[in-house]
Design a protein around this motif. Structure first.
Motif, PDB file in Angstrom:
ATOM      1  N   ALA A   1     -38.704  74.368 -39.189  1.00 37.39           N
ATOM      2  CA  ALA A   1     -39.653  73.757 -38.258  1.00 37.39           C
ATOM      3  C   ALA A   1     -39.407  72.225 -37.874  1.00 37.39           C
ATOM      4  N   ALA A   2     -38.596  71.424 -38.814  1.00 33.72           N
ATOM      5  CA  ALA A   2     -38.492  69.918 -38.396  1.00 33.72           C
ATOM      6  C   ALA A   2     -37.177  70.073 -37.154  1.00 33.72           C
ATOM      7  N   LEU A   3     -36.315  71.033 -37.434  1.00 33.98           N
ATOM      8  CA  LEU A   3     -35.207  71.102 -36.396  1.00 33.98           C
ATOM      9  C   LEU A   3     -35.648  71.618 -34.745  1.00 33.98           C
ATOM     10  N   THR A   4     -36.534  72.595 -34.889  1.00 36.18           N
ATOM     11  CA  THR A   4     -36.971  73.099 -33.538  1.00 36.18           C
ATOM     12  C   THR A   4     -38.017  72.027 -33.117  1.00 36.18           C
ATOM     13  N   ARG A   5     -38.770  71.518 -33.882  1.00 38.00           N
ATOM     14  CA  ARG A   5     -39.602  70.438 -33.394  1.00 38.00           C
ATOM     15  C   ARG A   5     -38.813  69.155 -32.670  1.00 38.00           C
ATOM     16  N   ALA A   6     -37.673  69.046 -33.234  1.00 40.47           N
ATOM     17  CA  ALA A   6     -37.091  67.794 -32.622  1.00 40.47           C
ATOM     18  C   ALA A   6     -36.172  68.115 -31.576  1.00 40.47           C
TER      19      ALA A   6
END
Length: 418
Positions: A168-173
């Motif tokens: 979730a953190a990587l895709t949101r970034a």
């Protein structure tokens, strides 16, 4: 009901092992749901193909050490316990590194669908993911050996939450591609494994610490595990790990993405009987009384409700990913649901035979099912599509259940009357 589970060691550890797998499966479902919504299908296909290869590599190279842990760790002293666990982890992970490089060198030459392994990044991802899987599998078996499956549950949930949060953190970034899926899959595995070694194992076995001395003395036991339990495990788990690889090789990464989602959905059924089988084997190695009827009752009670749900509403569950996943995987999912019953029969019988030391009988049964499943999958995939893998899996498991039934009838006829 809860009091019965709390008092009954077999039921308690079966539920905890199933809870570990169910928690991982549920959060893993959210993981792949997020990946499917945020990333392109080719990226998902490549990532699932690499994870499938890593699963096979880990399965082949863990040397059957998990069952050796279950067999040997109960009742050992602190020093011997430390030596067994340390040697097992070192040998298992070392063998996984070697097998990973071998797979990266061989698979691209066998088919263009594995061309992604030719790059340095592809090989590095395969090595790290495979080693993480091997370490996690072996550490889980340490907890099962001590009938402390709550430790396995906490480890598994932390791992699954970590994967989902990282993705979730990587895709949101704004990051994308297959590398994001693999990075989010692997980094939490490394972190949770490190924490388990540093903190969880010393609490499980006070006074235990990593031991490099005595590694040579363990080779004899590893050789026995390799020629006994490991061959049984390979024949038993081989089709599970190889089916996605065969789908990739015959139909390509995109088709494997559709297969993988349906296979992952059905895995909530296939996790039950192996969990109870592991608990049954652990009970008997700890000199506890545990019978097949009780184990069968646990499997039936837990499997029936989700089996009905998946059979009649599986298309709507697959549609959570996209309409394409539902259209491609609906029939496959129903076929896999039907295979849950013969799969449960053979898993429990293998655990029963294994506890009695009848390893050759276990191996023959698993080889029958594996050979049937893999051969039919390879032959049927090009003409039938991804459903061929489900039909072949159902056929192999049914053949095993029929063989068990014939063996049971033969034993009853030979038993003396009265």
């Amino acid at each position: 009901m809860l009091r019965t589970v709390a008092r009954d060691s077999l039921a308690r550890n079966s539920v905890l092992i199933m809870g570990s797998t169910a928690g991982a499966a549920g959060l893993g479902y959210l993981y792949w749901l997020l990946a499917a919504r945020e990333l392109a299908q080719p990226a998902i296909g490549t990532a699932t193909a690499l994870i499938s290869v890593s699963t096979v590599v880990s399965m082949v190279s863990n040397l059957g050490l998990g069952h050796m842990f279950i067999q040997r760790l109960p009742g050992t002293g602190v020093r011997e316990w430390s030596r067994i666990v340390s040697a097992g982890l070192l040998l298992g992970c070392g063998a996984t590194v070697v097998a990973s490089f071998a797979a990266a060198g061989v698979l691209p030459s066998l088919g263009g669908n594995f061309a992604f392994l030719r790059s340095f990044s592809g090989t590095a991802a395969l090595v790290v993911t495979s080693v993480a899987l091997t370490a996690s599998t072996l550490l889980d078996n340490v907890f099962v050996a001590h009938r402390a499956s709550h430790g396995m549950l906490l480890r598994t949930l932390a791992l699954a939450v970590g994967k989902l949060a990282t993705l979730a953190a990587l895709t949101r970034a704004g990051y994308g591609g297959a590398g994001v899926v693999l990075l989010a899959w692997t980094l939490p595995s490394v972190a949770v494994t490190a924490y388990t070694l540093a903190s969880s194992l010393p609490r499980l076995r006070p006074g235990a610490r990593p031991a490099g001395a005595g590694l040579g003395a363990e080779l004899r036991h590893v050789q026995g595990s390799l020629s006994g339990h490991h061959l049984i495990n390979l024949a038993q788990a081989g089709p599970t790990a190889l089916l996605p690889v065969l789908v990739t090789a015959r139909l390509g990464p995109e088709a494997n993405g559709h297969f993988y989602v349906a296979w992952m959905t059905a895995s909530m059924l296939f996790m039950v009987s192996p969990a109870v089988a592991s608990a049954l084997y652990a009970e008997r190695t700890n000199s506890a009384a545990a019978g097949l009827p009780r184990a069968s009752a646990v499997v039936l009670a837990v499997t029936a409700p989700p089996a009905l749900l998946l059979f009649f509403a599986g298309d709507r569950i697959l549609a959570l990913f996209s309409a394409g996943y539902a259209a491609e995987g609906e029939l496959l999912l129903r076929i896999l649901v039907l295979a849950a019953l013969p799969d449960a029969i053979t898993n429990l019988v293998v655990a029963h035979w294994r506890s009695l030391g009848e390893l050759r009988r276990c191996l023959r049964l698993n080889l029958l099912m594996a050979t049937t499943c893999l051969a039919l999958t390879w032959l049927w995939l090009p003409g039938t599509g991804i459903e061929a893998a489900g039909i072949a899996w159902l056929t192999g498991q049914t053949a095993g259940a029929v063989a068990v039934g014939l063996r049971f009838l033969s034993t009853r006829r030979k038993a003396p009357a009265g």
